[in-house]
Design an enzyme around this catalytic site. Structure first.
Site, short mmCIF file in Angstrom:
data_model
loop_
_atom_site.label_atom_id
_atom_site.label_comp_id
_atom_site.label_asym_id
_atom_site.label_seq_id
_atom_site.Cartn_x
_atom_site.Cartn_y
_atom_site.Cartn_z
N HIS A 41 1.07 -1.18 0.00
CA HIS A 41 0.05 0.10 -0.10
C HIS A 41 0.85 1.19 0.11
O HIS A 41 0.62 2.21 -0.74
CB HIS A 41 -0.92 0.03 1.03
CG HIS A 41 -1.71 1.30 1.33
ND1 HIS A 41 -3.08 1.20 1.39
CD2 HIS A 41 -1.29 2.39 1.77
CE1 HIS A 41 -3.62 2.33 1.67
NE2 HIS A 41 -2.69 3.13 1.82
N GLU A 42 1.81 1.27 0.99
CA GLU A 42 2.74 2.52 0.91
C GLU A 42 3.64 2.42 -0.24
O GLU A 42 3.83 3.68 -0.63
CB GLU A 42 3.46 2.49 2.15
CG GLU A 42 2.78 2.28 3.60
CD GLU A 42 1.80 3.34 3.63
OE1 GLU A 42 2.07 4.58 3.21
OE2 GLU A 42 0.51 3.26 4.04
N HIS A 57 1.70 4.34 -2.77
CA HIS A 57 1.68 5.88 -2.74
C HIS A 57 2.90 6.20 -3.40
O HIS A 57 2.88 7.30 -4.04
CB HIS A 57 1.60 6.09 -1.14
CG HIS A 57 0.19 6.13 -0.48
ND1 HIS A 57 -0.78 6.55 -1.12
CD2 HIS A 57 -0.21 5.50 0.57
CE1 HIS A 57 -1.74 6.53 -0.31
NE2 HIS A 57 -1.58 5.73 0.54
N GLU A 89 -6.36 6.75 -1.24
CA GLU A 89 -6.13 5.41 -0.37
C GLU A 89 -6.82 4.28 -0.90
O GLU A 89 -6.02 3.30 -0.67
CB GLU A 89 -7.10 5.75 1.02
CG GLU A 89 -6.18 7.06 1.83
CD GLU A 89 -4.62 6.62 2.34
OE1 GLU A 89 -4.40 5.22 2.34
OE2 GLU A 89 -3.81 7.56 2.18
#
Length: 385
Positions: free
Chosen positions: A147-148, A151, A198
């Site tokens: 997930h990060e 980003h 997100e």
């Protein structure tokens, strides 16, 4: 290449350097492949502003980002092959799968609140809290690291900082008439984008972990804590369905008011959105190797991306179970008796102030008021329902 099955060596501590199973890799993948349509349209437009983000990166590197790096370097634990080695392996694996050449620095900071973030402009920094590390198992944590990294690949940290700067700049012109309303509109739009970014990163986490159940468990634990034996993924998803469809217009308004101050969507909504994406054609094509490449980003049309975003929101209105979205559908299709539908959406069928009250008033009118006949017209509608 931690995900390479040929690399089966072990570290000095005895922990395997490879994940427990081989995962698909996506060479040259563009972040457009997993970005939510609303997130993608904003990013494509911002990427066309050549030189703008480069200037901000340079300015950020002069002081604020250096300060952050020194802060985490001095008061947190930097992830490496010697510290939190299992997280280091996950980070390298995530970057390998998403083909991110420059591996971000990663830190673990003492905080019982489960959280993770990707910050910084010149070079992204990933920070995870001890609360999150202690809460999640290996596969759940792998999805969070992905997930990060998602980003970082999308450049969310760069563009978020740019828009925050513009928002702060707007505060200085509040003396302009309607300035406060303009600022509120900017902040509201900014938070809406944050929430959609997100959802994009959740998809990137799934591409890295390639385990939908692990992604779901992670979201469920963030919502309910480390009590997995007391929770059920299907029941958790049912909550999301109930949240979307239950109630009347009053609940729709309350849902909007609850979500406006948030930078993240609600966890049940995130889980439902992720499952919906997996069930779609785009995800399967991506897993089969058909996805946009980074080399094509410069040729992406802003107009086309914006149209995709508009179409996505239009489809949401068309398929949503939310009472407010249902009313919007009725109005857009020219449905009659809008007043009656508003009444029913707010108070439910037969609610206070509804048709029964109208009929009582009619019955009590004197018989010799025939000249008022034309005014009876609107009151015939509720009787026919």
């Amino acid at each position: 290449m931690p995900n390479d099955p040929s690399d089966s060596t072990e570290s000095s501590g005895g922990a395997a350097k490879v994940p427990s199973r081989t995962r698909k890799r996506f060479p040259g993948i563009s972040s457009r492949a997993y970005e939510h349509p609303a997130d993608r349209s904003a990013l494509v437009a911002l990427r066309k502003l050549t030189g703008f983000d480069t200037a901000f990166k340079a300015l950020s590197g002069l002081l604020p980002e250096r300060s952050l790096r020194l802060l985490f370097l001095s008061d947190s634990v930097r992830v490496s092959d010697q510290q939190f080695a299992h997280l280091h392996t996950m980070l390298l694996d995530a970057c390998y799968i998403l083909d991110l050449e420059k591996v971000p620095s990663m830190y673990v900071t003492q905080d019982p609140q489960p959280n993770a973030m990707c910050i910084g402009m010149d070079s992204p920094i990933i920070v995870v809290t001890t609360g999150l590390v202690e809460l999640l198992d290996e596969e759940e944590m792998r999805a969070v690291v992905g997930h990060e990294v998602g980003h970082a690949l999308s450049g969310h940290s760069v563009y978020r900082t740019i828009l925050l700067f513009l928002t702060n700049l707007a505060v200085r012109v509040t003396w302009i008439p309607l300035g406060n309303l303009a600022i509120l509109a900017i902040v509201t739009a900014l938070r809406e984008w944050f929430r959609k970014s997100e959802l994009s990163a959740d998809r990137a986490g799934l591409l890295v972990g390639q385990d939908l159940q692990a992604s779901m468990r992670g979201l469920m634990k963030i919502a309910g804590g480390n009590h997995l034996h007391e929770m059920n993924v299907d029941a958790f998803l049912q909550q999301a369905d109930e949240y979307e469809s239950a109630g009347d217009l009053r609940d729709s308004v309350l849902k909007i008011m609850n979500v406006l101050p948030r930078s993240h969507p609600f966890t049940t909504v995130r889980a439902a959105e992720l499952k919906k994406w997996v069930a779609g054609r785009d995800y399967q094509r991506l897993m089969d190797g058909h996805y946009p490449r980074r080399s094509e980003d410069k040729d992406t049309s802003v107009t086309d991306s914006f149209k995709e975003s508009v179409n996505h929101y239009a489809e949401n209105v068309k398929t949503s179970k939310d009472p407010l979205m249902g009313l919007i559908r009725d109005i857009s299709t020219g449905a009659g008796d809008i007043g009656g539908k508003l009444r029913d959406k707010f108070t439910g069928p037969g609610g206070t102030g509804g048709a029964s009250g109208t009929r009582t008033t009619t019955k009590e009118r004197p018989a010799d008021t025939a000249q008022d006949g034309p005014e009876d017209g609107p009151e015939q509608g509720p009787r026919a329902e």
